[in-house]
Write an enzyme that holds these catalytic residues in place. Structure first.
Site, PDB file in Angstrom:
ATOM      1  N   GLY A  16      36.700  41.879  48.009  1.00 22.98           N
ATOM      2  CA  GLY A  16      35.481  41.344  47.406  1.00 22.98           C
ATOM      3  C   GLY A  16      34.508  42.397  46.916  1.00 22.98           C
ATOM      4  CB  SER A  17      34.763  46.006  46.063  1.00 22.77           C
ATOM      5  OG  SER A  17      35.730  46.055  45.048  1.00 22.77           O
ATOM      6  CG  ASN A  18      35.514  43.813  41.140  1.00 19.21           C
ATOM      7  OD1 ASN A  18      34.995  44.473  40.240  1.00 19.21           O
ATOM      8  ND2 ASN A  18      36.688  44.130  41.670  1.00 19.21           N
ATOM      9  CG  MET A  94      45.662  38.528  45.625  1.00 23.35           C
ATOM     10  SD  MET A  94      45.755  39.589  44.168  1.00 23.35           S
ATOM     11  CE  MET A  94      47.462  40.092  44.271  1.00 23.35           C
ATOM     12  NE  ARG A  95      47.397  31.452  47.258  1.00 29.21           N
ATOM     13  CZ  ARG A  95      48.360  30.957  48.020  1.00 29.21           C
ATOM     14  NH1 ARG A  95      49.323  30.237  47.478  1.00 29.21           N
ATOM     15  NH2 ARG A  95      48.387  31.197  49.303  1.00 29.21           N
ATOM     16  CG  ASN A 111      42.177  37.529  36.298  1.00 28.31           C
ATOM     17  OD1 ASN A 111      41.734  37.658  37.444  1.00 28.31           O
ATOM     18  ND2 ASN A 111      43.356  38.021  35.959  1.00 28.31           N
ATOM     19  CG  HIS A 113      45.275  42.938  34.877  1.00 27.21           C
ATOM     20  ND1 HIS A 113      46.069  42.419  35.878  1.00 27.21           N
ATOM     21  CD2 HIS A 113      45.987  43.938  34.302  1.00 27.21           C
ATOM     22  CE1 HIS A 113      47.213  43.071  35.902  1.00 27.21           C
ATOM     23  NE2 HIS A 113      47.189  43.999  34.954  1.00 27.21           N
TER      24      HIS A 113
HETATM   25  C1  GRF Z   1      40.623  44.457  41.515  1.00 23.94           C
HETATM   26  O1  GRF Z   1      41.242  45.697  41.312  1.00 23.94           O
HETATM   27  C2  GRF Z   1      40.996  43.512  40.416  1.00 23.94           C
HETATM   28  O2  GRF Z   1      41.242  44.135  39.199  1.00 23.94           O
HETATM   29  C3  GRF Z   1      42.277  42.905  40.939  1.00 23.94           C
HETATM   30  O3  GRF Z   1      42.085  42.786  42.322  1.00 23.94           O
HETATM   31  C4  GRF Z   1      41.154  43.774  42.760  1.00 23.94           C
HETATM   32  C5  GRF Z   1      40.091  43.059  43.513  1.00 23.94           C
HETATM   33  O4  GRF Z   1      39.288  43.913  44.258  1.00 23.94           O
HETATM   34  N1  GRF Z   1      42.532  41.651  40.273  1.00 23.94           N
HETATM   35  P1  GRF Z   1      38.068  43.335  45.097  1.00 23.94           P
HETATM   36  O5  GRF Z   1      38.600  42.243  46.022  1.00 23.94           O
HETATM   37  O6  GRF Z   1      37.041  42.822  44.158  1.00 23.94           O
HETATM   38  O7  GRF Z   1      37.584  44.522  45.891  1.00 23.94           O
END
Ligand code: GRF
Length: 205
Positions: A16-18, A94-95, A111, A113
């Site tokens: 969940g860093s994003n 991841m789904r 999304n 990527h």
């Molecule tokens: C990211 O690298 C994103 O591109 C990929 O999964 C990772 C998610 O990272 N789809 P986080 O859970 O947001 O840290």
């Protein structure tokens, strides 16, 4: 800003860093959005801890429900709709997403990527780009559709693989780029600047 915040739902499966980067931009007043709900496919996702820390409602979709992915997506869509969510932001989810969610949010499921699509699709993009020896990879933000990693591209940013760089260092650079670009794209969405034309190409006003 006078417009009301863009209501988003964030789908996660892991760190969940994003999600954190998005929430920090919102809390700093730099992003006119509001995370109405976090949906996790996993009970042990660290992103759930982050959501709680920021006082954001979260929902774990039970494993049993994923045995029927269409039912799972219908459930997620109904929970998002109940909170008037306008955009669904996948951040390490991841789904696959399917019609029951995509049809409720047409061109509104986004999304992230960790490669420059259409190169290095799939779940191991960072490792595969590194192993392939490419000198430039990067990140892509795109609308999701039923073809995995194939939806209309909204934005990309390059990340160089410099001489002597380790996989860990490359991965760190990828994530740093993500944490900048993803909130930026959400700000474009909040300003209603993103459209998809009849050819499936995205334009930023
Ligand atoms: C990211 O690298 C994103 O591109 C990929 O999964 C990772 C998610 O990272 N789809 P986080 O859970 O947001 O840290």
């Amino acid at each position: 800003m006078s417009d009301s915040p863009l209501k988003i739902g964030v789908l996660i499966s892991g760190s969940g860093s994003n999600l954190e980067a998005i929430v920090q931009r919102i809390e700093a007043g730099d992003l006119n959005a509001s995370v109405e709900l976090v949906v996790s496919s996993r009970q042990d996702a660290y992103g759930l801890v982050r959501a709680e820390k920021h006082g954001i409602d979260a929902l774990v979709v039970p494993k049993e429900l994923y045995k029927n992915p269409l039912e799972a997506d219908a459930f997620i869509a109904s929970e998002l709709l109940a909170r008037d969510v306008e955009y669904v932001i996948m951040a390490g989810y991841m789904r696959m997403v399917h019609a029951p969610l995509l049809e409720v949010f047409p061109n509104r499921v986004v999304n992230l990527h960790p490669a420059l699509l259409p190169s290095f699709k799939g779940a191991h993009a960072i490792q595969e780009a590194f192993d392939a020896g490419v000198k430039v990879s990067g990140i892509t933000v795109h609308f999701a559709n039923e073809d995995y990693d194939c939806g209309p591209i909204i934005a990309q940013h390059p990340v160089e693989i410099l001489e002597g760089m380790t996989l860990d260092e490359f991965e760190t650079a990828i994530h740093a780029a993500e944490h900048e670009l993803y909130p930026e794209v959400i700000s474009w969405l909040s300003e209603d600047r993103v459209s998809v034309d009849v050819d499936g190409k995205v334009h930023i006003a």
